[in-house]
Design a protein around this motif. Structure first.
Motif, short mmCIF file in Angstrom:
data_model
loop_
_atom_site.label_atom_id
_atom_site.label_comp_id
_atom_site.label_asym_id
_atom_site.label_seq_id
_atom_site.Cartn_x
_atom_site.Cartn_y
_atom_site.Cartn_z
N GLU A 136 0.85 -1.18 0.00
CA GLU A 136 0.00 0.00 0.00
C GLU A 136 0.89 1.23 0.00
O GLU A 136 2.05 1.18 0.36
CB GLU A 136 -0.91 0.02 1.23
CG GLU A 136 -1.97 -1.03 1.20
CD GLU A 136 -2.95 -0.88 2.35
OE1 GLU A 136 -3.06 0.23 2.89
OE2 GLU A 136 -3.59 -1.87 2.67
N ASP A 137 0.28 2.32 -0.35
CA ASP A 137 1.01 3.57 -0.41
C ASP A 137 1.28 4.07 1.01
O ASP A 137 0.43 3.96 1.89
CB ASP A 137 0.20 4.59 -1.20
CG ASP A 137 1.01 5.84 -1.46
OD1 ASP A 137 2.25 5.76 -1.38
OD2 ASP A 137 0.40 6.90 -1.73
N ALA A 139 1.58 7.11 2.07
CA ALA A 139 0.77 8.28 2.41
C ALA A 139 -0.60 7.85 2.94
O ALA A 139 -1.12 8.42 3.90
CB ALA A 139 0.61 9.18 1.19
N THR A 140 -1.20 6.82 2.33
CA THR A 140 -2.51 6.36 2.81
C THR A 140 -2.38 5.74 4.19
O THR A 140 -3.27 5.91 5.04
CB THR A 140 -3.12 5.33 1.84
OG1 THR A 140 -2.20 4.25 1.68
CG2 THR A 140 -3.43 5.97 0.50
N LYS A 141 -1.29 5.05 4.45
CA LYS A 141 -1.07 4.46 5.79
C LYS A 141 -0.97 5.56 6.84
O LYS A 141 -1.55 5.46 7.91
CB LYS A 141 0.23 3.63 5.81
CG LYS A 141 0.12 2.32 5.13
CD LYS A 141 -0.50 1.35 6.10
CE LYS A 141 -0.36 -0.05 5.51
NZ LYS A 141 -0.90 -1.05 6.36
N ALA A 143 -2.14 8.57 6.68
CA ALA A 143 -3.44 9.23 6.81
C ALA A 143 -4.38 8.38 7.66
O ALA A 143 -5.10 8.91 8.52
CB ALA A 143 -4.05 9.48 5.43
N MET A 144 -4.37 7.07 7.45
CA MET A 144 -5.23 6.18 8.25
C MET A 144 -4.81 6.21 9.71
O MET A 144 -5.66 6.25 10.61
CB MET A 144 -5.15 4.74 7.70
CG MET A 144 -5.88 4.55 6.38
SD MET A 144 -5.65 2.91 5.65
CE MET A 144 -6.03 1.84 6.97
N ARG A 147 -6.02 9.48 11.30
CA ARG A 147 -7.46 9.45 11.56
C ARG A 147 -7.76 8.61 12.81
O ARG A 147 -8.59 8.99 13.64
CB ARG A 147 -8.21 8.89 10.35
CG ARG A 147 -8.63 9.97 9.39
CD ARG A 147 -9.55 9.43 8.32
NE ARG A 147 -8.82 9.50 7.06
CZ ARG A 147 -8.71 8.54 6.17
NH1 ARG A 147 -9.32 7.41 6.35
NH2 ARG A 147 -8.03 8.72 5.08
#
Length: 156
Positions: A136-137, A139-141, A143-144, A147
């Motif tokens: 996975e990217d 950046a998405t990790k 961001a998750m 959150r």
């Protein structure tokens, strides 16, 4: 018959006592001669004067010690012990007790530093491996994770 046996036993007992006495006398005589032969002759001590005989040494030798005024010294010591010393300022930080685990923290601190370095290295390696696998990217990790962290803060 019994009288003969009793008389015989008494005779044997007397003979045995005589043999024991003779043996005891022999051992005493032997031990006395051994003690006399085992005495160590110590050499007689030689008393020497340690005053230097050479003129050069006499000049560099210390003069003999002379006793001082001992009574005055003792009196001064006793007077100093009897006087009371008043502390003007009292530093409370020195009197405060330490926490019960202060020595454990001190001793374990070095080991924790090493473990922290190893932990950071392990995390960096895991991130590199995931990036290489391309699961996975990053950046998405991130961001998750942000959150999820914000949701935890909001619930508190």
């Amino acid at each position: 018959m019994t009288d003969e046996k009793i008389g015989c036993l008494e005779d044997e007992a007397l003979k045995r006592k005589e043999r024991l006495k003779a043996l005891k006398r022999k051992q005493e005589h032997k031990s006395e001669s051994e003690v006399k032969s085992n005495i160590i002759q110590l050499p007689k001590p030689k008393f020497r004067s340690y005053n230097p005989s050479d003129d050069n040494l006499k000049a560099s030798a210390l003069p003999p010690a002379e006793p001082g005024n001992v009574e005055a010294e003792v009196k001064d010591q006793l007077d100093a012990a009897n006087t009371r010393v008043v502390i003007e300022e009292l530093d409370l930080t020195n009197l405060a007790p330490r926490k019960p685990d202060w020595d454990l923290k001190r001793d374990v601190g070095k080991k924790l530093e090493r473990l922290e370095k190893r932990t950071q290295r392990a995390i960096a390696e895991l991130i590199r491996e995931r990036l290489k696998k391309g699961q996975e990217d990053l950046a998405t990790k991130v961001a998750m994770g942000a959150r999820a962290n914000q949701d935890d803060v909001d619930e508190d």
